[in-house]
Structures are given as structure tokens and as C-alpha cells.
Design a protein around this motif. Structure first.
Motif, PDB file in Angstrom:
ATOM      1  N   GLY A   1       0.766  -1.329   0.108  1.00  9.34           N
ATOM      2  CA  GLY A   1       0.139   0.075  -0.093  1.00  9.34           C
ATOM      3  C   GLY A   1       0.941   1.236   0.065  1.00  9.34           C
ATOM      4  N   SER A   2       0.285   2.443   0.114  1.00 12.81           N
ATOM      5  CA  SER A   2       0.775   3.660   0.112  1.00 12.81           C
ATOM      6  C   SER A   2       1.761   3.957  -1.065  1.00 12.81           C
TER       7      SER A   2
ATOM      8  N   GLY B   1      -2.362  -1.033   3.521  1.00 13.23           N
ATOM      9  CA  GLY B   1      -2.761   0.248   3.801  1.00 13.23           C
ATOM     10  C   GLY B   1      -3.106   0.851   2.676  1.00 13.23           C
ATOM     11  N   LEU B   2      -4.271   0.461   2.085  1.00 16.57           N
ATOM     12  CA  LEU B   2      -4.982   1.027   0.948  1.00 16.57           C
ATOM     13  C   LEU B   2      -6.037   1.780   1.092  1.00 16.57           C
ATOM     14  N   GLY B   3      -6.356   2.204   2.269  1.00 14.75           N
ATOM     15  CA  GLY B   3      -7.863   2.891   2.661  1.00 14.75           C
ATOM     16  C   GLY B   3      -9.034   2.265   2.477  1.00 14.75           C
ATOM     17  N   THR B   4      -9.781   2.683   3.651  1.00 15.32           N
ATOM     18  CA  THR B   4     -11.241   1.889   3.631  1.00 15.32           C
ATOM     19  C   THR B   4     -12.351   2.361   2.436  1.00 15.32           C
ATOM     20  N   PRO B   5     -12.898   1.606   1.922  1.00 10.07           N
ATOM     21  CA  PRO B   5     -12.886   0.315   2.217  1.00 10.07           C
ATOM     22  C   PRO B   5     -12.287  -0.724   1.025  1.00 10.07           C
ATOM     23  N   LYS B   6     -11.305  -0.052   0.237  1.00 13.19           N
ATOM     24  CA  LYS B   6     -10.609  -0.859  -0.740  1.00 13.19           C
ATOM     25  C   LYS B   6      -9.588  -2.056   0.004  1.00 13.19           C
ATOM     26  N   GLN B   7      -9.031  -1.518   0.878  1.00 15.76           N
ATOM     27  CA  GLN B   7      -8.247  -2.651   1.746  1.00 15.76           C
ATOM     28  C   GLN B   7      -8.919  -3.671   2.264  1.00 15.76           C
TER      29      GLN B   7
ATOM     30  N   ALA C   1      -8.197  -7.398   1.371  1.00 18.93           N
ATOM     31  CA  ALA C   1      -7.780  -8.482   2.335  1.00 18.93           C
ATOM     32  C   ALA C   1      -8.590  -9.774   2.209  1.00 18.93           C
ATOM     33  N   ALA C   2      -9.776  -9.573   1.854  1.00 18.93           N
ATOM     34  CA  ALA C   2     -11.016 -10.769   1.578  1.00 18.93           C
ATOM     35  C   ALA C   2     -10.502 -11.515   0.329  1.00 18.93           C
ATOM     36  N   ARG C   3     -10.271 -10.745  -0.713  1.00 15.94           N
ATOM     37  CA  ARG C   3      -9.651 -11.437  -1.894  1.00 15.94           C
ATOM     38  C   ARG C   3      -8.629 -12.230  -2.009  1.00 15.94           C
TER      39      ARG C   3
ATOM     40  N   ALA D   1      -5.979  -5.562   7.185  1.00 18.21           N
ATOM     41  CA  ALA D   1      -6.387  -4.141   6.792  1.00 18.21           C
ATOM     42  C   ALA D   1      -6.200  -3.107   7.819  1.00 18.21           C
ATOM     43  N   VAL D   2      -5.086  -2.435   7.547  1.00 23.66           N
ATOM     44  CA  VAL D   2      -4.540  -1.691   9.046  1.00 23.66           C
ATOM     45  C   VAL D   2      -4.556  -0.203   8.587  1.00 23.66           C
ATOM     46  N   GLY D   3      -5.288   0.315   7.750  1.00 21.61           N
ATOM     47  CA  GLY D   3      -5.641   1.769   7.558  1.00 21.61           C
ATOM     48  C   GLY D   3      -4.260   2.869   7.431  1.00 21.61           C
ATOM     49  N   ALA D   4      -4.296   3.713   8.261  1.00 21.92           N
ATOM     50  CA  ALA D   4      -3.415   4.590   8.264  1.00 21.92           C
ATOM     51  C   ALA D   4      -2.055   4.451   9.044  1.00 21.92           C
ATOM     52  N   ALA D   5      -1.920   3.383   9.559  1.00 21.30           N
ATOM     53  CA  ALA D   5      -0.719   2.967  10.204  1.00 21.30           C
ATOM     54  C   ALA D   5       0.552   3.253   9.389  1.00 21.30           C
ATOM     55  N   PHE D   6       0.654   2.910   8.295  1.00 20.68           N
ATOM     56  CA  PHE D   6       1.701   3.160   7.341  1.00 20.68           C
ATOM     57  C   PHE D   6       2.147   4.542   7.440  1.00 20.68           C
ATOM     58  N   ASP D   7       1.046   5.724   7.202  1.00 26.86           N
ATOM     59  CA  ASP D   7       1.505   6.942   7.418  1.00 26.86           C
ATOM     60  C   ASP D   7       2.011   7.549   8.741  1.00 26.86           C
ATOM     61  N   PHE D   8       1.186   6.803   9.848  1.00 28.49           N
ATOM     62  CA  PHE D   8       1.728   7.241  11.171  1.00 28.49           C
ATOM     63  C   PHE D   8       3.164   6.812  11.584  1.00 28.49           C
TER      64      PHE D   8
END
Length: 269
Positions: free
Chosen positions: A129-130, A185-191, A195-197, A208-215
């Protein structure tokens, strides 16, 4: 082992602590399980209330964790008189009747905890991601903090839908890397959809960990701890990125409250 879940807005969310959530992910990775894990906050569940496909996905997922403090508070209010009952998923079963945890399972903290605890078991990680710049800083930070952690793949996909050929190539790279946990870290709901696929296509733990990469990379500032603990992280992020987040806050929070109330009336308890 089983983590207890309770319904929140019609979606099963684990009633667990950060420590048990970390242990569950490491255990799944070591066992080589295929799993999709989703960090759910108020916005995620608001989207799921509007988007039937996302709602169905989260109801069928391996594990949903309470990433938002609002989700924790909603569950404590809605389920305060109920008895906890074990449901599917890895982890530890609390005693029935135990009060719901007061703390959320915050995505960035879970990310770091799993890296820390996974070192002894030599868990292999893949970052997906990111942007290349953020991923480079993120990997450098992780290697500084956790010198024995194994990062076996780093990938920044294009900011568009992948073609079938690109999806197949991506899956081949994940498979060839030997990754046991893939962090998205692809943003919701894409991530969440990815993840399911991926979990259905190849056995690994996809989080699917959201903004963790940026932080964690330092690309974006984190809210002070006192704001996080009092459920005010959304306000800090809104002030930091008003143009990007104002619609999300003004629409998402009321829709989440509505979804929780609607779920309670439908008997999601």
C-alpha cells in the motif's frame, strides 16, 4: 482458541484487548492460516451500513477488531446487560459475563505489537500500500525498532483498480515471498475488499490496517495519547486534514450512531 465477538451495527466485532489481538494474529501467522482481519472504526461500520457488499464481507470475515473508541463505547452501552458468548475466530475465550474491554485495538499499535512479538517466531511480513516514499521510510523505521523482524516484501500498487493480470502478478509475488502476514494500507473500504480477496486466494494473514503506514513512517502526525484515549482522534485528524476528512466526519459519525441503534432494534445483541 476463540475470540469472543459481539454485534456492532450488525457486524461481529471482537470483544478483546490489544494484547490478545496481537497474540491471535501471531498465532494465526505461525499456523499458516488464511485469514482476513479488519480494523473497524465508526466510519468503517457506517460505510458497511450503506454498502451491502462491505457489510456482507465483514460479517463473513475471519476477524474484525474494534479500532475506534466509538465502537468500544457503543458495544459497552448496547451489550452492558448481556452475557458474552464465544464465537468463531482465533484467540482466547473470556469468561461468560465478563465486562467488555474499555480499550480499543488501535491499528498502528497492533501493527507495532505484532512486529515486536513476531520476532521470536520469525514471522515474515509483507507491506502492501501507500507510496514508494512512505514505504521506504516505514521499512527503515521498522528495521530500526525491530532489528530481527523479517520484511520479505514491499509493494506500492498503482492508485487505481488493478487489472486481472496485475492481480495475478501481485498474488504471485506474495506467494513467492513466503509472507505470513500481509499488511494492507490501501484505505477503507478498498483494503477490506483486497484483504478478503487475497485471503481466499492464498493462505496468509491479511490485515487491513488503515493509516498505520502513514503514522509509523512519520508521513502524518498522530493524535496525542490523551485525545486517543478520550475518543477525540477524529477531531485531531479533521484539523490536520480538513479538506479530505470533513465529509467523512459529518456523515460517518451520525450514520454510525444510526446503524448501532438500528442494529439494536433488529436484535443484533
Amino acid at each position: 482458541m476463540t475470540l469472543t465477538t459481539v454485534p456492532c451495527a450488525g457486524v461481529p466485532v471482537a470483544a478483546t484487548t490489544p494484547e490478545l489481538a496481537c497474540a491471535a494474529l501471531v498465532a494465526m501467522a505461525v499456523r499458516g492460516e488464511g485469514a482476513d482481519v479488519h480494523l473497524c472504526n465508526a466510519y468503517t461500520l457506517a460505510l458497511a451500513d450503506r454498502d451491502r457488499a462491505l457489510h456482507t464481507l465483514l460479517r463473513a470475515s475471519t476477524l474484525n477488531l474494534p479500532d475506534g473508541q466509538g465502537v468500544v463505547w457503543a458495544n459497552r452501552v448496547v451489550h452492558r446487560g448481556g452475557r458474552l458468548k464465544p464465537a468463531g475466530g482465533p484467540g482466547v475465550v473470556p469468561r461468560e459475563g465478563t465486562a467488555l474491554p474499555r480499550m480499543r485495538v488501535y491499528g498502528p499499535d497492533l501493527f507495532l505489537d505484532v512486529f515486536r512479538e513476531g520476532q521470536a517466531a520469525q514471522v515474515r511480513h509483507y507491506l502492501l500500500g501507500s507510496t514508494p516514499e512512505v514505504l521506504s521510510r516505514l521499512a527503515a523505521e521498522l528495521r530500526t525498532r525491530f532489528p530481527h523482524a523479517q520484511i520479505v516484501g514491499i509493494e506500492s500498487p498503482p492508485f487505481r483498480e488493478l487489472t486481472d493480470a496485475e492481480r495475478a502478478s501481485q498474488l504471485d509475488r506474495i506467494r513467492s515471498s513466503g509472507a505470513q502476514i500481509v499488511w494492507l494500507g490501501l484505505g477503507t473500504p478498498k483494503q477490506d475488499h483486497e484483504a478478503a480477496r487475497l485471503a481466499a486466494a492464498h493462505p496468509a494473514v491479511y490485515v487491513a490496517v488503515g493509516a498505520a503506514f502513514d503514522f509509523i513512517s512519520g508521513n502524518k502526525p498522530q493524535a496525542p495519547l490523551w485525545m486517543q484515549h478520550h475518543g477525540l482522534e477524529w477531531l485531531f485528524r479533521l484539523c490536520s486534514e480538513p479538506r479530505r476528512l470533513w465529509r467523512r466526519v459529518l456523515w460517518g459519525h451520525p450514520r454510525f450512531v444510526w446503524a448501532v441503534c438500528k442494529g439494536t432494534r433488529k436484535g443484533y445483541r
